[in-house]
Design an enzyme around this catalytic site. Structure first.
Site, PDB file in Angstrom:
ATOM      1  N   ARG A 148      77.005  33.693  -6.323  1.00 53.17           N
ATOM      2  CA  ARG A 148      78.233  33.878  -5.534  1.00 53.17           C
ATOM      3  C   ARG A 148      77.874  33.959  -4.065  1.00 53.17           C
ATOM      4  NH1 ARG A 148      82.401  38.306  -7.873  1.00 53.17           N
ATOM      5  NH2 ARG A 148      82.934  38.299  -5.660  1.00 53.17           N
ATOM      6  N   ARG A 156      83.954  42.221   3.794  1.00 53.32           N
ATOM      7  CA  ARG A 156      84.848  42.395   2.636  1.00 53.32           C
ATOM      8  C   ARG A 156      85.280  43.860   2.528  1.00 53.32           C
ATOM      9  NH1 ARG A 156      81.131  39.973  -1.875  1.00 53.32           N
ATOM     10  NH2 ARG A 156      82.700  40.773  -3.317  1.00 53.32           N
TER      11      ARG A 156
END
Ligand code: B4P
Length: 195
Positions: free
Chosen positions: A134, A146
């Site tokens: 990822r 994030r």
């Protein structure tokens, strides 16, 4: 129908615990992250646009994820309940979800919110990035972005459900089994209250 939200910052264990909870409670798992990664894998127009945002650590637009959840709800009319993982992530998504569930006369029974320190989150996600492939898990700066995005846009979702007294805070540090057992106790007490 018994519907739950598993809530928490990136890396708090939502995906990990969801895998176990859906088996025990026979729930349909709806992870917007998984749905988006499937679009990316299939190189759809939606997936290509989503990837650009996800790789920067940003959220995908509300209308995209709300549309995905709405069609997933419509495609599974017979299930015992849904476990929402990574959704809702903004107040607009929470309001849309409430409306969709109102139509089904099956409101959210509880929001289980996992609490984990920022340093532990970064450590877990960097470790997952070593093997997951990822791209949003491999870079410390993106991971911290994030987490910032979570504080900017997502923590308010808990306030939305706190007003309805549906939020249960759960310590998200410790072994996966310990956390699972605490989540199950909370769910069982709500299931018994509904019975
Ligand atoms: P998600 O796929 O939702 O992923 P996540 O927040 O990174 O992870 P999760 O919390 O499920 O991971 P877990 O802790 O299980 O989102 C990815 C991106 O998609 C977002 O940044 C956003 O761009 C986009 N997106 C998704 N939904 C959206 C929405 N509704 N609106 C807009 N955009 C959206 O796992 C982390 C690691 O920790 C694993 O390796 C696991 O093994 C480990 N771990 C778990 N529990 C542990 C424990 N107790 N101890 C030690 N390690 C543990």
């Amino acid at each position: 129908m018994f519907n739950l939200i598993l809530f928490g910052p990136p890396g708090s264990g939502k995906g990990t615990q969801s895998e176990k909870l859906i088996v025990k409670y026979n729930l349909m798992h709806l992870s917007t992250g998984d749905l988006l990664r499937s679009e990316i894998k299939n190189q759809t127009a939606l997936g290509n646009e989503a990837k650009k945002l996800m790789d920067k650590g940003h959220l995908v637009p509300d209308e995209v994820v709300i549309g995905m959840i709405s069609s997933a709800l419509d495609s599974n009319p017979e299930c015992d309940g849904f476990l929402f993982d990574g959704f809702p992530r903004t107040s607009a998504q929470a309001e849309a979800l409430d409306k969709l569930l109102e139509l089904k006369k099956a409101p959210i029974a509880a929001m289980l919110a996992l609490e984990v320190s920022e340093e532990e989150l970064v450590k877990r996600l960097l470790k997952r990035g070593e093997t997951s492939g990822r791209s949003d898990d491999t870079n410390d700066i993106i991971i911290r972005e994030r987490i910032k995005e979570y504080h900017r846009k997502t923590t308010s979702v808990a306030d939305h459900y706190k007003q309805a007294k549906k939020v249960v805070m759960v310590k998200g540090e410790g072994s996966i089994e310990e956390i699972f057992s605490t989540l199950c106790k909370e769910i069982d007490s709500r299931l018994n209250a509904n019975a």
